[in-house]
Design a protein around this motif. Sequence first.
Motif, PDB file in Angstrom:
ATOM      1  N   PRO A   1      -0.184  16.443   7.921  1.00  0.00           N
ATOM      2  CA  PRO A   1      -0.326  15.899   6.567  1.00  0.00           C
ATOM      3  C   PRO A   1      -1.747  15.387   6.328  1.00  0.00           C
ATOM      4  O   PRO A   1      -2.450  14.993   7.262  1.00  0.00           O
TER       5      PRO A   1
ATOM      6  N   TYR B   1      -1.402   6.912  16.573  1.00  0.00           N
ATOM      7  CA  TYR B   1       0.042   6.978  16.348  1.00  0.00           C
ATOM      8  C   TYR B   1       0.587   8.332  16.798  1.00  0.00           C
ATOM      9  O   TYR B   1      -0.102   9.336  16.733  1.00  0.00           O
TER      10      TYR B   1
ATOM     11  N   TYR C   1       0.870  -1.178   0.000  1.00  0.00           N
ATOM     12  CA  TYR C   1       0.000   0.000   0.000  1.00  0.00           C
ATOM     13  C   TYR C   1       0.898   1.216   0.000  1.00  0.00           C
ATOM     14  O   TYR C   1       1.804   1.325   0.847  1.00  0.00           O
TER      15      TYR C   1
ATOM     16  N   TYR D   1       1.047  11.813   0.897  1.00  0.00           N
ATOM     17  CA  TYR D   1       0.448  12.801   1.780  1.00  0.00           C
ATOM     18  C   TYR D   1       0.942  14.192   1.396  1.00  0.00           C
ATOM     19  O   TYR D   1       2.087  14.370   0.971  1.00  0.00           O
TER      20      TYR D   1
ATOM     21  N   PHE E   1      -4.342  12.872  10.316  1.00  0.00           N
ATOM     22  CA  PHE E   1      -3.420  13.562  11.208  1.00  0.00           C
ATOM     23  C   PHE E   1      -4.083  14.749  11.902  1.00  0.00           C
ATOM     24  O   PHE E   1      -4.958  15.412  11.341  1.00  0.00           O
TER      25      PHE E   1
ATOM     26  N   GLU F   1      -5.648   1.871   3.768  1.00  0.00           N
ATOM     27  CA  GLU F   1      -5.234   2.218   5.119  1.00  0.00           C
ATOM     28  C   GLU F   1      -5.026   3.723   5.129  1.00  0.00           C
ATOM     29  O   GLU F   1      -4.091   4.211   4.513  1.00  0.00           O
ATOM     30  N   THR F   2      -5.891   4.461   5.752  1.00  0.00           N
ATOM     31  CA  THR F   2      -5.769   5.911   5.767  1.00  0.00           C
ATOM     32  C   THR F   2      -5.480   6.386   7.169  1.00  0.00           C
ATOM     33  O   THR F   2      -6.217   6.077   8.104  1.00  0.00           O
ATOM     34  N   GLN F   3      -4.389   7.137   7.300  1.00  0.00           N
ATOM     35  CA  GLN F   3      -4.099   7.773   8.578  1.00  0.00           C
ATOM     36  C   GLN F   3      -4.529   9.231   8.506  1.00  0.00           C
ATOM     37  O   GLN F   3      -4.182   9.939   7.560  1.00  0.00           O
TER      38      GLN F   3
END
Lengths: 113, 114
Positions: free
Chosen positions: A44, B33, A32, A36, B105, B101-103
Amino acid sequence: QQQVKQSPQSLIVQKGGISIINCAYENTAFDYFPWYQQFPGKGPALLIAIRPDVSEKKEGRFTISFNKSAKQFSLHIMDSQPGDSATYFCAAKGSSNTGKLIFGQGTTLQVKP
Amino acid sequence: DGGITQSPKYLFRKEGQNVTLSCEQNLNHDAMYWYRQDPGQGLRLIYYSQIVNDFQKGDIAEGYSVSREKKESFPLTVTSAQKNPTAFYLCASSTHTEYQETQYFGPGTRLLVL
């Protein structure tokens, strides 16, 4: 093995031009690959992402090109605009469920009017 | 209004002092995280937590500690053992499906040493 190498560190492009940022990885377990975008003083935000089962993904002016055999992927920004001036990070994640992203070092893009 | 909040925006630490950075999310995400950002070095993972009451060290955990007592909260303490704490600290949370998979912030906390 866990690194993602990003280049260039900085990039200056004229308005209307094409911005290209490259990333390379070693770990073949990565599956994956997100990009960003970060504006100064902000966190980000996900711009676009790709999985290795396709070689290209396009969303508006932003395109990811993916070369699985070379273990490289790149972000192309077409018709670059001054509002695109930001820092761009590539990242990679393995197939485990930890959710850990490995980030590149970042590229600061400046689009001149 | 959903999202991730971090506070304070700026934090000053004196020599030998522990300071705590706050991170709260109302996205109902299981994973959270903490990253440290230094110029030219990208984002480096300090700690992460996939579930309440559990967390793991990242790549640069020395001098930091965390807790995860509630799903929505993941505070980071920068201890006096962290000799070079000046940086921009980013908290993130994530959801994942089979395909993405998206983070997400937060806006970050800038820590400065007096």
